[in-house]
Design a protein around this motif. Structure first.
Motif, PDB file in Angstrom:
ATOM      1  N   GLN A  35       7.492 -40.305  57.626  1.00  0.00           N
ATOM      2  CA  GLN A  35       6.281 -40.490  56.835  1.00  0.00           C
ATOM      3  C   GLN A  35       6.637 -40.638  55.359  1.00  0.00           C
ATOM      4  O   GLN A  35       7.282 -39.767  54.781  1.00  0.00           O
ATOM      5  N   ALA A  36       6.211 -41.734  54.754  1.00  0.00           N
ATOM      6  CA  ALA A  36       6.346 -41.905  53.313  1.00  0.00           C
ATOM      7  C   ALA A  36       5.281 -41.051  52.621  1.00  0.00           C
ATOM      8  O   ALA A  36       4.139 -40.993  53.072  1.00  0.00           O
ATOM      9  N   ARG A  37       5.658 -40.398  51.523  1.00  0.00           N
ATOM     10  CA  ARG A  37       4.693 -39.566  50.789  1.00  0.00           C
ATOM     11  C   ARG A  37       3.853 -40.371  49.804  1.00  0.00           C
ATOM     12  O   ARG A  37       2.776 -39.929  49.415  1.00  0.00           O
TER      13      ARG A  37
ATOM     14  N   LEU B 298       5.549 -44.377  59.226  1.00  0.00           N
ATOM     15  CA  LEU B 298       4.222 -44.257  58.617  1.00  0.00           C
ATOM     16  C   LEU B 298       4.338 -44.431  57.108  1.00  0.00           C
ATOM     17  O   LEU B 298       5.201 -43.818  56.478  1.00  0.00           O
ATOM     18  N   GLY B 299       3.469 -45.227  56.551  1.00  0.00           N
ATOM     19  CA  GLY B 299       3.459 -45.418  55.109  1.00  0.00           C
ATOM     20  C   GLY B 299       2.243 -46.214  54.700  1.00  0.00           C
ATOM     21  O   GLY B 299       1.459 -46.671  55.533  1.00  0.00           O
ATOM     22  N   CYS B 300       2.100 -46.391  53.403  1.00  0.00           N
ATOM     23  CA  CYS B 300       0.968 -47.142  52.879  1.00  0.00           C
ATOM     24  C   CYS B 300       1.382 -47.841  51.595  1.00  0.00           C
ATOM     25  O   CYS B 300       1.775 -47.190  50.626  1.00  0.00           O
ATOM     26  N   ILE B 301       1.267 -49.163  51.611  1.00  0.00           N
ATOM     27  CA  ILE B 301       1.581 -49.986  50.449  1.00  0.00           C
ATOM     28  C   ILE B 301       0.289 -50.700  50.063  1.00  0.00           C
ATOM     29  O   ILE B 301      -0.267 -51.458  50.864  1.00  0.00           O
ATOM     30  N   ILE B 302      -0.189 -50.442  48.860  1.00  0.00           N
ATOM     31  CA  ILE B 302      -1.423 -51.062  48.380  1.00  0.00           C
ATOM     32  C   ILE B 302      -1.064 -52.066  47.290  1.00  0.00           C
ATOM     33  O   ILE B 302      -0.326 -51.745  46.357  1.00  0.00           O
TER      34      ILE B 302
ATOM     35  N   ILE C 298      -3.448 -41.114  52.338  1.00  0.00           N
ATOM     36  CA  ILE C 298      -3.447 -42.040  53.474  1.00  0.00           C
ATOM     37  C   ILE C 298      -2.371 -41.660  54.474  1.00  0.00           C
ATOM     38  O   ILE C 298      -2.617 -41.604  55.686  1.00  0.00           O
ATOM     39  N   THR C 299      -1.166 -41.407  54.001  1.00  0.00           N
ATOM     40  CA  THR C 299      -0.068 -41.142  54.941  1.00  0.00           C
ATOM     41  C   THR C 299      -0.247 -39.796  55.640  1.00  0.00           C
ATOM     42  O   THR C 299       0.184 -39.652  56.789  1.00  0.00           O
ATOM     43  N   GLU C 300      -0.877 -38.842  54.988  1.00  0.00           N
ATOM     44  CA  GLU C 300      -1.188 -37.570  55.673  1.00  0.00           C
ATOM     45  C   GLU C 300      -2.177 -37.815  56.809  1.00  0.00           C
ATOM     46  O   GLU C 300      -2.033 -37.258  57.896  1.00  0.00           O
TER      47      GLU C 300
ATOM     48  N   GLN D  15      -9.448 -50.368  52.072  1.00  0.00           N
ATOM     49  CA  GLN D  15      -8.903 -50.941  53.307  1.00  0.00           C
ATOM     50  C   GLN D  15      -7.948 -49.969  53.982  1.00  0.00           C
ATOM     51  O   GLN D  15      -7.943 -49.852  55.209  1.00  0.00           O
ATOM     52  N   ALA D  16      -7.140 -49.283  53.195  1.00  0.00           N
ATOM     53  CA  ALA D  16      -6.208 -48.300  53.761  1.00  0.00           C
ATOM     54  C   ALA D  16      -6.970 -47.160  54.425  1.00  0.00           C
ATOM     55  O   ALA D  16      -6.635 -46.741  55.543  1.00  0.00           O
TER      56      ALA D  16
END
Length: 158
Positions: free
Chosen positions: A27-29, A86-90, A34-36, A131-132
Motif C-alpha cells: 500500500q502506498a501512503r 494499492l495506491g492512488c495517483i491524482i 484513499i489508500t487506507e 473520482q478516487a
C-alpha cells in the motif's frame, strides 16, 4: 491446439475460494485517505473470500513509484500465492502524473512476469479526488477478488 478454459475455483457458497492462500499487499501512503480505504476494502474482501487474517501481510511504502520494489521483495520471499498493489495517483498540473502512473504500472507488471506471481494492480489513476473517492471501495474489493482468482488459476495451470 488445446484450449485452456478454467473457471475460478469456487467454495461452498459459490464464491471465489481464498481458503489456504497467503496474500501480500503493498500500500502506498501518498493520498492516504484513499489508500487506507482501498486497503480496508481489500482486506475485508479477502477475509470474506476465506483468506485467514494471519495469511494477509500488509507493507506500506511512501508512494506509487515505490510499490514495485516492495512487491519484488515480497515475491522473492516465495511465500505468497498472490500480491496486491494499492495506491492512488491524482492528476496534477505537471507531467509527473504520467511518469508515476506509467512507471508504477510497468513496474508492477514486470514483477508479476519476472516472478510468475499474480499481482492485482489497484493503483488508481484519476483526474481528481472525487473520482478516487468514488472508486476506492470497489477497487479494493476488486483487487482481492482478482488476487484470489488468479492464484487459483495459476495453481490449476501448474
Amino acid at each position: 491446439m488445446k484450449d485452456f478454459m478454467f473457471e475460478a475455483e469456487k467454495g461452498d457458497s459459490g464464491t471465489l475460494d481464498g481458503r489456504g492462500l497467503t496474500i501480500g499487499i503493498v500500500q502506498a501512503r501518498f493520498n492516504a485517505s484513499i489508500t487506507e480505504a482501498l486497503a480496508q476494502a481489500c482486506r475485508s474482501e479477502l477475509i470474506a473470500l476465506g483468506v485467514a487474517p494471519e495469511d494477509i501481510d500488509l507493507v506500506q511504502v511512501p508512494g506509487a513509484l515505490e510499490v514495485p520494489l516492495a512487491l519484488q521483495a515480497l515475491a522473492e520471499r516465495d511465500r505468497y500465492d498472490a500480491l496486491i498493489a494499492l495506491g492512488c495517483i491524482i492528476r496534477g498540473e505537471t507531467y509527473h502524473f504520467e511518469l508515476v502512473a506509467n512507471e508504477s504500472g510497468a513496474g508492477v507488471s514486470r514483477v508479476a512476469l519476472d516472478y510468475q506471481i499474480p499481482i492485482a494492480n489497484a493503483i488508481l489513476t484519476t483526474e481528481n479526488l472525487a473520482q478516487a473517492e468514488a472508486r476506492q471501495t470497489e477497487k479494493g474489493r476488486d483487487a482481492a477478488r482478482v488476487a484470489v482468482e488468479m492464484a487459483r488459476l495459476l495453481e490449476r495451470l501448474a
